[in-house]
Design a protein around this motif. Structure first.
Motif, PDB file in Angstrom:
ATOM      1  N   ALA A 147     -17.162  74.718  -9.509  1.00 25.60           N
ATOM      2  CA  ALA A 147     -18.029  73.399  -9.198  1.00 25.60           C
ATOM      3  C   ALA A 147     -18.022  73.077 -10.647  1.00 25.60           C
ATOM      4  N   GLY A 148     -17.965  73.657 -11.660  1.00 22.34           N
ATOM      5  CA  GLY A 148     -18.336  73.077 -12.831  1.00 22.34           C
ATOM      6  C   GLY A 148     -19.746  73.261 -13.629  1.00 22.34           C
ATOM      7  N   ALA A 149     -20.416  74.022 -12.963  1.00 30.44           N
ATOM      8  CA  ALA A 149     -21.863  74.603 -13.264  1.00 30.44           C
ATOM      9  C   ALA A 149     -21.868  75.255 -14.630  1.00 30.44           C
ATOM     10  N   LYS A 150     -22.783  75.014 -15.603  1.00 27.24           N
ATOM     11  CA  LYS A 150     -22.634  75.342 -17.103  1.00 27.24           C
ATOM     12  C   LYS A 150     -23.295  76.813 -17.045  1.00 27.24           C
ATOM     13  N   ARG A 151     -24.364  76.898 -16.389  1.00 26.65           N
ATOM     14  CA  ARG A 151     -25.303  77.708 -16.753  1.00 26.65           C
ATOM     15  C   ARG A 151     -25.651  78.747 -15.482  1.00 26.65           C
ATOM     16  N   PHE A 152     -25.967  79.964 -15.331  1.00 30.89           N
ATOM     17  CA  PHE A 152     -26.210  80.915 -14.269  1.00 30.89           C
ATOM     18  C   PHE A 152     -27.371  81.593 -14.700  1.00 30.89           C
ATOM     19  N   VAL A 153     -28.514  81.632 -14.214  1.00 27.66           N
ATOM     20  CA  VAL A 153     -29.695  82.272 -14.439  1.00 27.66           C
ATOM     21  C   VAL A 153     -30.111  83.496 -13.365  1.00 27.66           C
ATOM     22  N   PHE A 154     -30.267  84.474 -13.672  1.00 31.67           N
ATOM     23  CA  PHE A 154     -30.152  85.531 -12.674  1.00 31.67           C
ATOM     24  C   PHE A 154     -31.211  86.393 -12.660  1.00 31.67           C
ATOM     25  N   LEU A 155     -32.011  86.383 -11.574  1.00 30.01           N
ATOM     26  CA  LEU A 155     -33.328  87.185 -11.387  1.00 30.01           C
ATOM     27  C   LEU A 155     -32.865  88.333 -11.203  1.00 30.01           C
ATOM     28  N   SER A 156     -33.050  89.572 -11.970  1.00 33.64           N
ATOM     29  CA  SER A 156     -32.577  90.759 -11.961  1.00 33.64           C
ATOM     30  C   SER A 156     -34.061  91.459 -11.574  1.00 33.64           C
ATOM     31  N   SER A 157     -34.157  92.777 -12.289  1.00 30.85           N
ATOM     32  CA  SER A 157     -35.269  93.391 -11.966  1.00 30.85           C
ATOM     33  C   SER A 157     -35.394  94.497 -13.310  1.00 30.85           C
ATOM     34  N   VAL A 158     -36.897  94.939 -13.649  1.00 35.53           N
ATOM     35  CA  VAL A 158     -36.875  95.941 -14.743  1.00 35.53           C
ATOM     36  C   VAL A 158     -36.875  97.114 -14.182  1.00 35.53           C
ATOM     37  N   LYS A 159     -36.419  97.291 -12.869  1.00 37.20           N
ATOM     38  CA  LYS A 159     -36.130  98.561 -12.170  1.00 37.20           C
ATOM     39  C   LYS A 159     -34.592  99.057 -12.801  1.00 37.20           C
ATOM     40  N   VAL A 160     -33.748  97.913 -13.240  1.00 38.11           N
ATOM     41  CA  VAL A 160     -32.587  98.585 -13.911  1.00 38.11           C
ATOM     42  C   VAL A 160     -32.726  99.507 -14.910  1.00 38.11           C
ATOM     43  N   HIS A 161     -33.820  99.469 -15.663  1.00 39.26           N
ATOM     44  CA  HIS A 161     -34.083 100.400 -16.663  1.00 39.26           C
ATOM     45  C   HIS A 161     -34.817 101.707 -16.267  1.00 39.26           C
ATOM     46  N   GLY A 162     -35.114 101.902 -14.886  1.00 32.67           N
ATOM     47  CA  GLY A 162     -35.609 102.980 -14.607  1.00 32.67           C
ATOM     48  C   GLY A 162     -36.935 103.050 -13.949  1.00 32.67           C
ATOM     49  N   GLU A 163     -37.722 103.838 -13.239  1.00 22.45           N
ATOM     50  CA  GLU A 163     -38.855 103.641 -12.329  1.00 22.45           C
ATOM     51  C   GLU A 163     -40.022 103.874 -13.280  1.00 22.45           C
ATOM     52  N   SER A 164     -40.258 104.223 -14.425  1.00 24.53           N
ATOM     53  CA  SER A 164     -41.291 104.530 -15.123  1.00 24.53           C
ATOM     54  C   SER A 164     -41.093 104.908 -16.530  1.00 24.53           C
ATOM     55  N   THR A 165     -42.265 104.651 -17.364  1.00 23.75           N
ATOM     56  CA  THR A 165     -42.233 104.864 -18.861  1.00 23.75           C
ATOM     57  C   THR A 165     -43.141 105.901 -19.102  1.00 23.75           C
ATOM     58  N   SER A 166     -43.132 106.554 -20.174  1.00 21.78           N
ATOM     59  CA  SER A 166     -44.093 107.345 -21.047  1.00 21.78           C
ATOM     60  C   SER A 166     -45.014 106.512 -21.456  1.00 21.78           C
ATOM     61  N   LEU A 167     -46.530 106.879 -21.509  1.00 22.71           N
ATOM     62  CA  LEU A 167     -47.544 106.221 -21.882  1.00 22.71           C
ATOM     63  C   LEU A 167     -47.372 105.824 -23.310  1.00 22.71           C
ATOM     64  N   GLY A 168     -47.278 104.509 -23.488  1.00 24.03           N
ATOM     65  CA  GLY A 168     -47.174 103.769 -24.808  1.00 24.03           C
ATOM     66  C   GLY A 168     -45.678 103.782 -25.310  1.00 24.03           C
ATOM     67  N   ARG A 169     -44.793 103.937 -24.474  1.00 24.84           N
ATOM     68  CA  ARG A 169     -43.185 103.915 -24.817  1.00 24.84           C
ATOM     69  C   ARG A 169     -42.646 102.887 -23.806  1.00 24.84           C
ATOM     70  N   PRO A 170     -42.806 101.535 -24.047  1.00 23.11           N
ATOM     71  CA  PRO A 170     -42.459 100.723 -22.919  1.00 23.11           C
ATOM     72  C   PRO A 170     -40.889 100.396 -23.084  1.00 23.11           C
ATOM     73  N   PHE A 171     -40.369  99.909 -21.940  1.00 24.12           N
ATOM     74  CA  PHE A 171     -38.915  99.561 -22.124  1.00 24.12           C
ATOM     75  C   PHE A 171     -38.760  98.446 -22.973  1.00 24.12           C
ATOM     76  N   THR A 172     -37.697  98.356 -23.688  1.00 20.52           N
ATOM     77  CA  THR A 172     -37.621  97.045 -24.536  1.00 20.52           C
ATOM     78  C   THR A 172     -36.050  96.739 -23.906  1.00 20.52           C
ATOM     79  N   ALA A 173     -35.579  95.448 -24.679  1.00 19.58           N
ATOM     80  CA  ALA A 173     -34.309  94.965 -24.221  1.00 19.58           C
ATOM     81  C   ALA A 173     -33.243  95.791 -24.331  1.00 19.58           C
ATOM     82  N   ASP A 174     -33.327  96.797 -25.201  1.00 18.73           N
ATOM     83  CA  ASP A 174     -32.195  97.507 -25.860  1.00 18.73           C
ATOM     84  C   ASP A 174     -32.226  98.931 -25.010  1.00 18.73           C
ATOM     85  N   THR A 175     -33.310  99.195 -24.152  1.00 21.98           N
ATOM     86  CA  THR A 175     -33.233 100.391 -23.365  1.00 21.98           C
ATOM     87  C   THR A 175     -32.032 100.770 -22.627  1.00 21.98           C
TER      88      THR A 175
END
Length: 329
Positions: A115-143
């Protein structure tokens, strides 16, 4: 700029539509699977006539989107999804999640490209990185991506399929991975927690020392608005939170009155959860899940506009307003 939002009758989608209707000159397109699922409530209260255009997309997982339906749309924000099911009845949950979250998403994106749309914004989930983190060691964009349940697997697979489509077609893809979203009208686990607290039921959470990242609905909508046209958002996957992590015990004060929290060692809670088949639920309550939003703030120049205290207060106020007086006295 004409923006189409799927899942426009949902928690996030309806809030985004309201914001678009208030702040953009072109009426946003509120897309739902079928008009009958919208219901009789005017959940766009305060939105003037003609400020929103409704669209029925049908079941994107099994059928082609009618030709021409997306014509004129510049940006698609895909909020619709098959989310966590409290009592899963499907014999093949992964297939059910893939049908909606993978096949349906890819079908929509391909139709948007045609249809010619230019951009697609997808609402995903932090759960793609896993269910939990160690305290003080957060997920980052590169995890690394390590999804642990069918829902998260389907979201990860959708992200990868969309990246392939974007590489082939030039579609501007933006991915947003939120943790638990809360706000007035929230449902599921957050609502259940407020119900228990409002009844004054003692909860065995007094010994927990964890940290969890959450995101207020208004903060998530604000970031999605930025992602509609920010040039540096293209090709990125953004983590988001309120910028302040809370413990489960701190969340116990969400209703503005002291919670009755009994100190019970987390190991005993986990053992009880395993015994009664609720290990996953207990792990979410006891464990940490933190995200680092440095990449989001640095690339987009974005900061959460709503403080966590204010967001929790408005959530609790909306909840209490819907309760009988004797329940909240």
């Amino acid at each position: 700029m004409r923006v189409l939002v799927t899942g426009a009758n949902g928690f996030v989608g309806s809030a985004l539509i309201r914001r678009l209707a208030a702040q953009t000159e072109v009426p946003p397109v509120a897309a739902v699977r079928r008009f009958s699922c919208v219901g009789p409530d005017a959940f766009y209260s305060g939105v003037g006539d003609g400020a929103v255009q409704w669209m029925e997309l049908g079941d994107m997982a099994v059928a082609e989107i009618p030709s021409g339906l997306l014509d004129g749309v510049d940006v698609v924000v895909h909020c619709a999804a098959r989310v966590h099911v409290m009592k899963e009845r499907d014999t093949d949950p992964l297939a059910a999640f893939r049908a909606v979250n993978l096949a349906g998403t890819l079908n929509l994106a391909r139709s948007a490209v045609r249809a010619g749309a230019k951009r697609f914004v997808f609402l995903s989930s932090v759960k793609v990185h896993g269910e939990s983190t160690s305290l003080g060691r957060p997920f980052t964009a590169d995890t690394a991506l390590r999804p642990a349940d069918p829902y998260a697997v389907s979201k990860m697979e959708a992200e990868r399929a969309l990246r392939e489509l974007a590489a082939e077609t030039g579609l501007e893809l933006v991915i947003v991975r939120p943790p638990l979203v809360y706000g007035p009208g929230v449902k599921a686990n957050f609502l259940n927690m407020m119900r228990w607290l409002s009844k004054g039921v003692p909860l065995p959470l007094g010994d927990l020392d964890n940290r969890r990242s959450l995101v207020a609905l208004d903060n998530l909508v604000d970031l999605l608005m930025v992602c509609l046209n920010h040039p540096d958002a293209v090709g990125q996957a953004f983590l988001i939170s309120d910028g302040e992590d809370l413990s489960t015990t701190e969340l116990g004060d969400v209703l503005g009155k002291p919670a009755r929290l009994i100190p019970v060692p987390p190991v005993l809670l986990q053992s009880a959860g395993a015994l009664f088949g609720k290990r996953a639920v207990v792990d979410r309550v006891c464990g940490s899940l933190q995200v680092d939003i440095t990449q989001t703030t640095s690339l987009l120049g974005w900061r959460p506009p709503v403080p966590v205290d204010s967001a929790l207060e408005s959530t609790a106020a909306a909840f209490k307003a819907g309760l009988p007086r004797k329940t909240i006295a």
